[in-house]
Design a protein around this motif. Sequence first.
Motif, PDB file in Angstrom:
ATOM      1  N   ILE A   1      23.517 -26.733  -3.253  1.00  0.00           N
ATOM      2  CA  ILE A   1      22.273 -27.497  -3.416  1.00  0.00           C
ATOM      3  C   ILE A   1      21.410 -27.350  -2.165  1.00  0.00           C
ATOM      4  N   ASP A   2      20.104 -27.127  -2.381  1.00  0.00           N
ATOM      5  CA  ASP A   2      19.171 -27.064  -1.248  1.00  0.00           C
ATOM      6  C   ASP A   2      18.911 -28.477  -0.728  1.00  0.00           C
ATOM      7  N   ILE A   3      18.857 -28.613   0.585  1.00  0.00           N
ATOM      8  CA  ILE A   3      18.649 -29.930   1.203  1.00  0.00           C
ATOM      9  C   ILE A   3      17.378 -29.896   2.051  1.00  0.00           C
ATOM     10  N   HIS A   4      16.489 -30.870   1.806  1.00  0.00           N
ATOM     11  CA  HIS A   4      15.251 -31.004   2.580  1.00  0.00           C
ATOM     12  C   HIS A   4      15.402 -32.196   3.527  1.00  0.00           C
TER      13      HIS A   4
ATOM     14  N   ILE B   1       7.374 -32.277  -4.455  1.00  0.00           N
ATOM     15  CA  ILE B   1       8.249 -31.128  -4.753  1.00  0.00           C
ATOM     16  C   ILE B   1       8.512 -31.043  -6.248  1.00  0.00           C
TER      17      ILE B   1
ATOM     18  N   GLU C   1      15.206 -26.844 -12.259  1.00  0.00           N
ATOM     19  CA  GLU C   1      15.228 -27.575 -11.000  1.00  0.00           C
ATOM     20  C   GLU C   1      15.284 -29.083 -11.250  1.00  0.00           C
TER      21      GLU C   1
ATOM     22  N   GLY D   1       9.358 -36.179  -2.238  1.00  0.00           N
ATOM     23  CA  GLY D   1      10.156 -35.671  -3.355  1.00  0.00           C
ATOM     24  C   GLY D   1       9.329 -35.500  -4.614  1.00  0.00           C
TER      25      GLY D   1
ATOM     26  N   VAL E   1      16.505 -34.501  -1.190  1.00  0.00           N
ATOM     27  CA  VAL E   1      15.572 -34.862  -0.123  1.00  0.00           C
ATOM     28  C   VAL E   1      16.176 -36.011   0.679  1.00  0.00           C
TER      29      VAL E   1
ATOM     30  N   ILE F   1      15.298 -32.759  -8.785  1.00  0.00           N
ATOM     31  CA  ILE F   1      15.104 -33.248  -7.423  1.00  0.00           C
ATOM     32  C   ILE F   1      15.714 -34.639  -7.270  1.00  0.00           C
TER      33      ILE F   1
ATOM     34  N   THR G   1      19.528 -29.855  -8.117  1.00  0.00           N
ATOM     35  CA  THR G   1      19.406 -28.566  -7.431  1.00  0.00           C
ATOM     36  C   THR G   1      18.825 -28.714  -6.025  1.00  0.00           C
ATOM     37  N   GLN G   2      18.097 -29.825  -5.766  1.00  0.00           N
ATOM     38  CA  GLN G   2      17.501 -30.032  -4.446  1.00  0.00           C
ATOM     39  C   GLN G   2      17.584 -31.514  -4.075  1.00  0.00           C
TER      40      GLN G   2
END
Length: 379
Positions: A370-373, A275, A253, A272, A342, A255, A339-340
Motif C-alpha cells: 500500500i502507498d503511504i502519504h 487524492i 484505487e 485525502g 494518508v 483511499i 490502495t493508499q
Amino acid sequence: MMCNPYALSPSNTYSCRPRRGKLKLFLGMAPGVGKTYKMLEEASLLKRDGIDVVIGWLETYDRPETSAKALGFEVIPRHTIKMGGLTFTEMDTDAVLKRQPQLVLVDELAHTNISGLERTRRYQDVEAILAAGIDVYSNFNIEHLESLSSQVTEITGMVVRECIPDSLLEMADQVVVVDVTPETLEERLLDGKIYPQENIEQCLQNLFQRSKLVALRELALRQVADNIEKKEIQEAARLNNGTSNGHVCCVHERILVCISSQQNSQRLIRRGAIIAECMNAPLYVLFVNNPERKLTKEEALYIESCDRLCQEFTGEFLRVSACNIVEEIAQVAKSYRITQVVLGQTRRSYWDLLLSGSLINKLVRSLTDIDIHIISNGH
C-alpha cells in the motif's frame, strides 16, 4: 452424466435446459466504437462451430461493415404494433422463446418498448430469455448505466432518459469493453462510418468532443474494472467460507485517511479527499479509539466534526476501538482493500519515538503493498 447445454436433439433444440442462460455484454463509451460489430464477430465464430445463433434485434444504422457482418444469420421477424395510425416494431420475445435457439443477439439493451407490451424495457425481455435457458449477447453504452446517469449528465450536459439497472451488469457472466481511442472514434465519425454526413458537425459540437469522450472512456474502463474486482471478492469469499481473506487483485484505487483527536485531522481528510477525487476513488476515514483512554469532551466533539467533514466529501467514516493502532489500521486496510493510506506527521518527542518506535515506521512494515502519504503538520 452432466448435461451439455449446447447438445442438440434431432429437432435442433436443447436436449436439456436445466440452467439459466448466460449473459455476455459488450460495453462502449459512445456510439460507433464497434459494440454491435464485435458482438456479431464473436457470434459468427460460434455459428461456424455449429452453435444455433439467431438475431433477436439488430440495428445497423446503415453502417456497411456492420450490415455485412450480419449476413448469414437467421433473423427472428420483428413484432409489429399499430397505434394511432402509426406502425412500430419491437423484438418478438415470444417468437424467440418459441424458437429456442442456443444463443440470441439483442442490440440496444437500454431501449424502451412501445407501451402496451407485456414488458416495458428491452432488458426485461432479455431477462425472460435468460430465464428460459437461452444465452444472450447484448450491448449498451456506459451512459445508460443507472448509477452513472447523473455523472454522465455532468460530463456531457445530456440527460439520459433510458437506463439499465446495475444489477444486470453484475449478473453478467462476461463483460467486454469495446474500446477505441477518442481520436479513432473521431476519425470514424468524420469518415461517415457512424452517422450521415449532415449530422457530423452537430455530433462534434456535442457528445463527440474530445474531452467528453476521454471522460466517458475512463468511466467505462473503471466501471468494468470495479465489476471484475467485486466478482473476484465474491469468489474469494465463496472459497473461504464466506470471508474475503483470499488474495484478491485490487484494480480500483481506495483511499484511507487515518485520523486522531489532534487538530490536524481535518486537514488530512481534505488532503485525502483531493487524492480520492483526482483518482475517482472511494474515500474512507478511520479513527481508532484506544479503550484504555477516554476522550475529553473537546476531543469527542472534534471527532464528530471530522465525521461530518468526511460525509461532506461523500466518504465513509470508520470508528473502531483497539489498543494496537497499527494492527487495527492494517486490518481495516486489508478488509476494505485500501490502495493508499494518508497519515499525519507525528508530534511525538524524539525520546518517545526512540523508546516505543514510530507509528509510521510500523505501518510501513505492515502495509507492504500500500502507498503511504505522510502529510506535514504545517498549515
